[in-house]
Design a protein around this motif. Structure first.
Motif, PDB file in Angstrom:
ATOM      1  N   SER A 244      -3.198  -3.723   8.702  1.00 27.51           N
ATOM      2  CA  SER A 244      -2.394  -3.172   7.615  1.00 27.51           C
ATOM      3  C   SER A 244      -1.415  -4.204   7.071  1.00 27.51           C
TER       4      SER A 244
ATOM      5  N   LYS B  47       0.646   4.664   3.330  1.00 31.07           N
ATOM      6  CA  LYS B  47       2.047   5.041   3.107  1.00 31.07           C
ATOM      7  C   LYS B  47       2.503   4.530   1.750  1.00 31.07           C
ATOM      8  N   ARG B  48       3.308   5.336   1.096  1.00 32.68           N
ATOM      9  CA  ARG B  48       3.974   4.909  -0.137  1.00 32.68           C
ATOM     10  C   ARG B  48       5.432   5.293  -0.031  1.00 32.68           C
TER      11      ARG B  48
ATOM     12  N   THR C 137       1.669   0.624   1.610  1.00 27.57           N
ATOM     13  CA  THR C 137       1.087   0.124   2.854  1.00 27.57           C
ATOM     14  C   THR C 137      -0.397   0.458   2.832  1.00 27.57           C
TER      15      THR C 137
ATOM     16  N   ALA D 143      -3.631  -7.275   3.612  1.00 24.27           N
ATOM     17  CA  ALA D 143      -4.290  -6.594   4.734  1.00 24.27           C
ATOM     18  C   ALA D 143      -5.605  -7.274   5.082  1.00 24.27           C
TER      19      ALA D 143
ATOM     20  N   ALA E 216      -1.078  -5.649  -1.528  1.00 27.16           N
ATOM     21  CA  ALA E 216      -1.151  -5.098  -0.170  1.00 27.16           C
ATOM     22  C   ALA E 216      -2.582  -5.164   0.357  1.00 27.16           C
TER      23      ALA E 216
ATOM     24  N   THR F 150       1.969  -4.458   3.858  1.00 31.38           N
ATOM     25  CA  THR F 150       2.834  -3.758   2.908  1.00 31.38           C
ATOM     26  C   THR F 150       3.256  -4.704   1.794  1.00 31.38           C
TER      27      THR F 150
END
Length: 228
Positions: free
Chosen positions: A203, A180-181, A191, A216, A212, A205
């Motif tokens: 995950s 995700k951005r 993310t 993670a 990130a 963010t």
């Protein structure tokens, strides 16, 4: 250009008084607040990263004159990585004086590891340009303190540790996937999912892909530790 009251207080926490206040103002200005008449701290960050690297390389060589390159490299990486810079930034509360755009303010920019680390590097560059290399070296050695003398040979960042964990078990190296951005172009939020070939994943963010990925990997390592 004069410094605000909060930046004067920050100078005291930093332990350095600027002859050219403009440099400190620029060092704490995030790209989300830049204008044609106000420079942000990205160029200073670039320079500060190099100054920090030189100071730490020199310090490590002097601290252990018999260490091999293979021993020095992980120590160096642990001291200059973004996480270390952010930790130092928190100790002197750079977040309090960061100049951020509205979107960054609303997304908790003053606490973001990537922004704090970048600002710390920018402040180092500002001191270097204002007072020279000796002033920057003295600042770095003082702020990093016992980190420099206590860093271990086996110091690894989370991504390196996760890769070594996988290799030791005959697994493929971990992969990192952008899931995700969000956020505006000048202040994106990423993310990232860290994945092992076994299917295990975690995950995190952050405001930078590198941060990130590291976060993670750290989350996944913690999960693997709990599964022992």
């Amino acid at each position: 250009m004069k410094l605000s009251a909060e930046l004067k207080a920050f100078e005291k926490r930093l332990g350095y008084q600027f002859q050219t206040p403009r440099l400190l103002n620029e060092a704490v200005t995030h790209a989300s607040m830049s204008t044609p008449n106000r420079d942000d701290n990205q160029r200073l960050e670039f320079l500060g990263d190099r100054v920090l690297g030189l100071v730490m390389a020199e310090a490590l060589l002097n601290l252990d004159t018999k260490a091999s390159e293979g021993q020095l490299a992980p120590r160096f990486n642990a001291l200059v990585r973004k996480e270390a810079c952010a930790d130092v930034a928190r100790e002197i509360d750079i977040g309090e004086v960061l100049r951020l755009g509205r979107s960054e303010m609303l997304s908790g920019g003053r606490r973001k590891q990537a922004l704090l680390g970048d600002a710390m590097e920018a402040v180092i560059a500002a001191v270097y340009l204002d007072g020279g290399f000796d002033a920057a070296r003295a600042l770095i050695i003082r702020l990093w303190g016992s980190r420099t003398t206590s860093v271990k040979e086996d110091a690894r960042d989370a991504k390196t540790s996760l890769q070594e964990w996988a290799q030791a078990r005959g697994l493929e190296p971990p992969s990192y996937v952008l899931t995700k951005r969000s956020g505006p172009d000048h202040a994106p939020i990423f993310t990232i999912a860290a994945k092992l070939s076994t299917g295990q994943t975690a995950s995190a963010t952050a405001g930078a892909k590198r941060a990130a990925e590291q976060d993670a990997a750290a989350v996944l390592l913690a999960q693997l530790e709990q599964e022992k």
